[in-house]
Motif scaffolding. Structure first.
Motif, PDB file in Angstrom:
ATOM      1  N   ASP A 252       0.826  -1.208   0.000  1.00  0.00           N
ATOM      2  CA  ASP A 252       0.000   0.000   0.000  1.00  0.00           C
ATOM      3  C   ASP A 252       0.861   1.259   0.000  1.00  0.00           C
ATOM      4  N   GLU A 253       2.026   1.202   0.632  1.00  0.00           N
ATOM      5  CA  GLU A 253       2.911   2.369   0.668  1.00  0.00           C
ATOM      6  C   GLU A 253       3.441   2.718  -0.719  1.00  0.00           C
ATOM      7  N   LYS A 254       3.616   1.695  -1.524  1.00  0.00           N
ATOM      8  CA  LYS A 254       4.250   1.872  -2.816  1.00  0.00           C
ATOM      9  C   LYS A 254       3.227   1.994  -3.956  1.00  0.00           C
ATOM     10  N   ALA A 255       2.050   1.407  -3.781  1.00  0.00           N
ATOM     11  CA  ALA A 255       1.092   1.261  -4.892  1.00  0.00           C
ATOM     12  C   ALA A 255       0.708   2.594  -5.517  1.00  0.00           C
ATOM     13  N   GLU A 256       0.617   2.578  -6.847  1.00  0.00           N
ATOM     14  CA  GLU A 256       0.148   3.731  -7.600  1.00  0.00           C
ATOM     15  C   GLU A 256      -1.044   3.288  -8.435  1.00  0.00           C
ATOM     16  N   SER A 257      -1.702   4.245  -9.057  1.00  0.00           N
ATOM     17  CA  SER A 257      -2.781   3.877  -9.974  1.00  0.00           C
ATOM     18  C   SER A 257      -2.809   4.864 -11.129  1.00  0.00           C
ATOM     19  N   LYS A 258      -3.629   4.550 -12.130  1.00  0.00           N
ATOM     20  CA  LYS A 258      -3.730   5.429 -13.307  1.00  0.00           C
ATOM     21  C   LYS A 258      -4.780   6.517 -13.109  1.00  0.00           C
ATOM     22  N   LEU A 259      -5.383   6.559 -11.933  1.00  0.00           N
ATOM     23  CA  LEU A 259      -6.435   7.545 -11.677  1.00  0.00           C
ATOM     24  C   LEU A 259      -5.910   8.955 -11.955  1.00  0.00           C
TER      25      LEU A 259
ATOM     26  N   ILE B  22      -4.326  17.098   0.809  1.00  0.00           N
ATOM     27  CA  ILE B  22      -4.872  15.970   0.059  1.00  0.00           C
ATOM     28  C   ILE B  22      -6.402  16.057   0.082  1.00  0.00           C
ATOM     29  N   ARG B  23      -7.037  15.533  -0.948  1.00  0.00           N
ATOM     30  CA  ARG B  23      -8.495  15.617  -1.019  1.00  0.00           C
ATOM     31  C   ARG B  23      -9.129  14.849   0.145  1.00  0.00           C
ATOM     32  N   GLY B  24     -10.223  15.400   0.649  1.00  0.00           N
ATOM     33  CA  GLY B  24     -10.842  14.894   1.872  1.00  0.00           C
ATOM     34  C   GLY B  24     -11.202  13.425   1.883  1.00  0.00           C
TER      35      GLY B  24
ATOM     36  N   LEU C 146      -3.505  10.086   3.258  1.00  0.00           N
ATOM     37  CA  LEU C 146      -2.145  10.458   2.918  1.00  0.00           C
ATOM     38  C   LEU C 146      -1.214   9.256   3.076  1.00  0.00           C
ATOM     39  N   ASN C 147      -0.214   9.154   2.192  1.00  0.00           N
ATOM     40  CA  ASN C 147       0.767   8.064   2.222  1.00  0.00           C
ATOM     41  C   ASN C 147       2.098   8.632   2.709  1.00  0.00           C
TER      42      ASN C 147
ATOM     43  N   MET D 130      -2.615   7.288  -0.725  1.00  0.00           N
ATOM     44  CA  MET D 130      -2.818   5.839  -0.678  1.00  0.00           C
ATOM     45  C   MET D 130      -3.831   5.504  -1.762  1.00  0.00           C
ATOM     46  N   VAL D 131      -3.513   4.484  -2.586  1.00  0.00           N
ATOM     47  CA  VAL D 131      -4.505   4.109  -3.595  1.00  0.00           C
ATOM     48  C   VAL D 131      -5.638   3.334  -2.916  1.00  0.00           C
ATOM     49  N   LYS D 132      -6.729   3.150  -3.668  1.00  0.00           N
ATOM     50  CA  LYS D 132      -7.846   2.365  -3.136  1.00  0.00           C
ATOM     51  C   LYS D 132      -8.165   1.234  -4.091  1.00  0.00           C
TER      52      LYS D 132
END
Lengths: 584, 584
Positions: A233-240, A294-296, A300-301, A387-389
């Protein structure tokens, strides 16, 4: 003869009161470990046997890839840590002491400084490279809240290895060697695992993978995709991506928001969505304060923030300190009108497009509404600190990310020249020039593995040890010690099996039910029971998870018994068994 | 393939500057150990290999006597040491630290408190007794002057074992088991050793033996007799008696003795014999000051004094402190007119008979002459607090005692109920009554063994490892790496031997002389050399201490080579070889 009556394995019926997860409970109840102090354990004979078996598997896999075993001190002089800059950076997790001459030492939490110092005057030529050295030894990290038994302890056993290279390609090769060795270890241990991309954290460097044992209540969260993407989870990214909202910028206003503190409170009170809120978090690090936005609706990571600012000392500011330094409670902090020398403002990409947002009013019980970037506040750096979801698009292929829980048992790092440069560790290359070593480091949590495996491999009755590391492979149980014919035959079978298998003889003067329960709790793969059927010359053979025993005739010879035992033990696989009952 | 070119064994030509004994020098020069801080070492691959082999021998012998392996924490909470009274008593050798919550811990110098605490609520019945538990782990003692490499280090590896009993007879049996196991270890290590009666020191208890590896420059002195009496210098006694001198008591006089400080000075200046001098030494301990008196020609035995007064904290008073507390320099201290609250005066038996003796004048530059016991001064306790000397009559048979030097590697203790009583560790006996465990403890210095063996087994060229723990048993040396026929054959022989023996392949592009020197320094039992004779199809096989190699034909088959290697390795015994050259 290993007799249970004289074996120091005090099992407990009761669940100890400070355990939060099953592996901790079972290791205590099964008589494998005992707590000495918070996060400090003694390994009793059963625990020590399993530990030694894990150690041997790890050692063998290290030797197979040509790594050489050494043994470094646990107490390390402060000087080398001061030289690398980590004496202060490592933070309160580092246990420190002074010797009788008042010299500073640390109980090593890791050994990069030490190994670099050891080799630096002795490895001189590229001809000696690559080389990798490993040790199996205690490590110390003064966790603020030790928990989960051996999974998050303050004193623990690690295999740590370090490699030295004169090219990135050479480092890549060794990194691959360790990657494969770690997969071999996990295969030999017989557990379900995943290899995931990981943050490099306090160790540093530029690439890292973690080896995770899957477990329902694992403390790590993994995001993954069928395409092969796996990350912590600390490292994960997404294309969002985040679009700029299509709204007119309205006039900023300060509004009264009495006792409104959490993001949910704010959204409810102002009848807004959480997506409109710019959440403001203060962190303190080596170079002072950092305001992260960061958005509500996102988390935060901190690992990403630390990596971005290259400051592993960054910690969330304490509420009292924030009140004292910024004159307002944490709930009302915001980027508009905040003042502090050297304050760095970092914005997550998720806030870049917010129009007419909401932030803290920098005054008790107030918030600003209609806040707009660049007009009302500025951001020093924009970056992904989120943090990605689950469900966000995979960064590789765009398909929705899935989530799983795991327990980290190993991690490999490409360190580059971070430590060799700071500690002046140079070699002479083929071209005659002096260059800093390119380094890798590779950790394996030996005592942690004990907990991770139990966390994955247990059922309602106790542990199910994989055969490769089971404290005993077979337990021989006469249902009564008062019947000489059972006792004699049991001892005969013990002597027959003892050279080929790790066998325990439960010679306690106790009921069969009591003995079966202990054997199940301890997780011994196979029981050989001498009971009622002995009048027909038959013993019962049963794997830990089998419902029905197989009856084997031993009147004429033991050949059939040996054959059945061999066959059943080869088939034994608690991982497959547990996966099958999960699906039922 | 274990190739020397990639093996991390940095050998040194030069003698390091801080070494005082040969084993320290050779272990450094041979690339077995490196110093990290005073008394703190790293074990490089060669050192680690030997350590692991020693550990395995020790572990096997422990398992043979039914001892069960556990692993206790290195960091121990202060509370259990406070309960036993050793938190203060152990003195400055104990390394202490605080965790982040300010709780006190020690880096365990030994584990009596810990093991007693662990078993006390889990071993409840006499039926579970006897039991013995052992571990192999790091220990810490903050020596004031670490020296002799791994022989007197501050961080070291020990095997420590503890046994629990419900009768003295049961303790006796287990004590004998460990005694025999320790002798087996020494036999398997292949060294000359002696078992000697020993003082119990800070561990306490009422009986102890030390296991000493004999060595010319060993730090322990042993007194022994052909009748079978063996004791450490701290423990040794003799049948020597002291007659009351047949002299009239003369009038006491204070005489001027300017700048006369040592016993020799006093004897010379006053034209007396040393036998007339009552040497006065001040010690400070838990209960204050102790004045110890002994005849001028003898040395005081602090172990006997500590044992007598049951105070292991007793240390020789510092000169400045004595000056400040008694108003006179150490050289002029004496029992006549000395004043101090609670001062205890202990007299060695050697002073009991002195008439008209000489003592310090309790005033700078003065001594008393014609001092007589009971008239001029009194003694609180008379006891043997003397170091014996070579030639004194054996306490068993009266024949003259002999002296030898050794290095202690193991010690066994009968502890009795010392720790179980202090830590409330009770079991229920057959008669239903609650009783404190009777305990034994058994230490073996694993890392120390490394140094002790080198100290005994070395010659001018380097170490001579016994085969059982040699880092490698055989080294294969092609005299040139530029001749493919040598290299090919060397690799063929390596592959032939590697499954049966621990083999090193010296593939370095270096001169044969260079390779031979390293092999001798490192102490590998056997060399297989591929050199000039290879043109006749012959390799040379040579034990570490043999002058001439045996040439073996390998053209047709390797059978002869295998046979010779097997035979020679079986004969290999560096102890016998070194004893034989000593006699030359």
């Amino acid at each position: 003869m290993m007799r249970m009556s004289k074996y120091y394995a005090p099992t407990l019926k009761e669940v100890p009161n400070d355990v939060e997860i099953k592996s901790h409970e079972l290791l205590i109840r099964g008589g494998f470990i005992r707590k000495t102090a918070s996060g400090v354990y003694t390994y009793l004979p059963l625990g020590t046997k399993v530990l030694k078996k894990i150690e041997n598997i790890v050692r063998e896999e290290m030797e197979k890839i040509g790594s050489q075993e050494i043994l470094m001190p646990i107490i390390q002089p402060a000087e080398i840590w001061q030289q690398s800059g980590r004496w202060d950076d490592y933070g309160p997790e580092m246990m420190k002491l002074k010797d009788r001459h008042n010299r500073d030492f640390t109980l090593g939490p890791t050994h990069e400084e030490m190994i670099t110092t050891i080799v630096k005057n002795e490895l001189r030529s590229y001809k000696q490279l690559p080389i990798s050295l490993f040790q199996i030894a205690n490590k110390y990290r003064d966790e603020i809240r030790p928990r989960f038994g051996v999974l998050r302890a303050r004193e623990f056993i690690m295999k740590d290895a370090y490699s030295f290279h004169n090219s990135e390609e050479s480092l890549d090769e060794t990194y691959e060697d360790f990657y494969r060795a770690y997969e071999n270890i996990l295969k030999r241990l017989g557990v379900d695992y995943r290899v995931v991309e990981a943050d490099t954290g306090a160790i540093g460097g530029n690439k890292s993978h973690e080896f995770q044992v899957l477990a329902e209540y694992g403390e790590s969260t993994i995001y993954y995709c069928d395409c092969g993407y796996y990350a912590t989870d600390e490292k994960a990214e997404s294309k969002l991506t985040f679009e700029v909202e299509n709204e007119e910028e309205k006039e900023i206003k300060k509004v009264s928001t009495p006792d409104v503190k959490t993001i949910d409170d704010v959204a409810n009170f102002l009848n807004s969505s959480k997506e409109k809120i710019i959440k403001s978090l203060l962190f303190k690090g080596r170079d002072g304060w950092v305001l992260a936005l960061i958005r509500g609706d996102y988390d935060l990571n901190i690992a990403k923030l630390r990596g971005l600012l290259k400051d592993q000392t960054l910690e969330m500011g304490a509420p009292e300190e924030i009140k004292a330094e910024f004159g307002v409670e944490t709930g009302f902090i915001g980027p508009v009108g905040i003042k502090k020398d050297n304050l760095k403002i970092v914005g997550d990409l998720s806030i870049k497009g917010i129009k007419n947002g909401i932030t803290g009013g920098m005054e008790k019980d107030t918030h600003y509404v209609n806040v707009n970037l660049n007009r009302d506040f500025n951001v020093d750096i924009f970056a992904d600190i989120r943090m990605v979801k689950k469900g966000e698009p995979c960064p590789k292929c765009g398909k929705p990310l899935k989530e799983a829980k795991g327990i980290e048992v190993g991690q490999v790092f490409k360190l580059g020249t971070k430590y060799s440069e700071k500690l002046n560790a140079y070699y002479t290359d083929e071209d005659g020039r002096s260059k800093p070593f390119i380094m890798g480091c590779y950790g394996w949590g030996v005592s942690r593995t004990l907990g991770a495996i139990v966390e994955q491999l247990h059922d309602d009755y106790g542990m199910l040890w994989p055969r490769s590391i089971a404290p005993f492979e077979i337990v021989i149980i006469p249902v009564s010690m008062k019947k000489p014919e059972l006792v004699e035959k049991a001892e005969e079978i013990y002597n027959l099996l003892k050279d080929k298998y790790d066998v325990l003889y439960d010679d306690r003067d106790a009921s069969p039910g009591f003995k079966f329960k202990d054997a199940d709790l301890i997780g011994i793969p196979m029981k050989v029971v001498l009971g009622k059927k002995m009048k027909d010359g038959k013993v019962e053979v049963k794997l830990r998870y089998e419902k029905n025993a197989e009856e084997v005739e031993i009147t004429e010879s033991f050949d059939k018994l040996l054959e059945i035992i061999d066959k059943k033990l080869k088939e034994y696989d608690p991982k497959i068994y547990l996966n099958s009952i999960d699906k039922e």
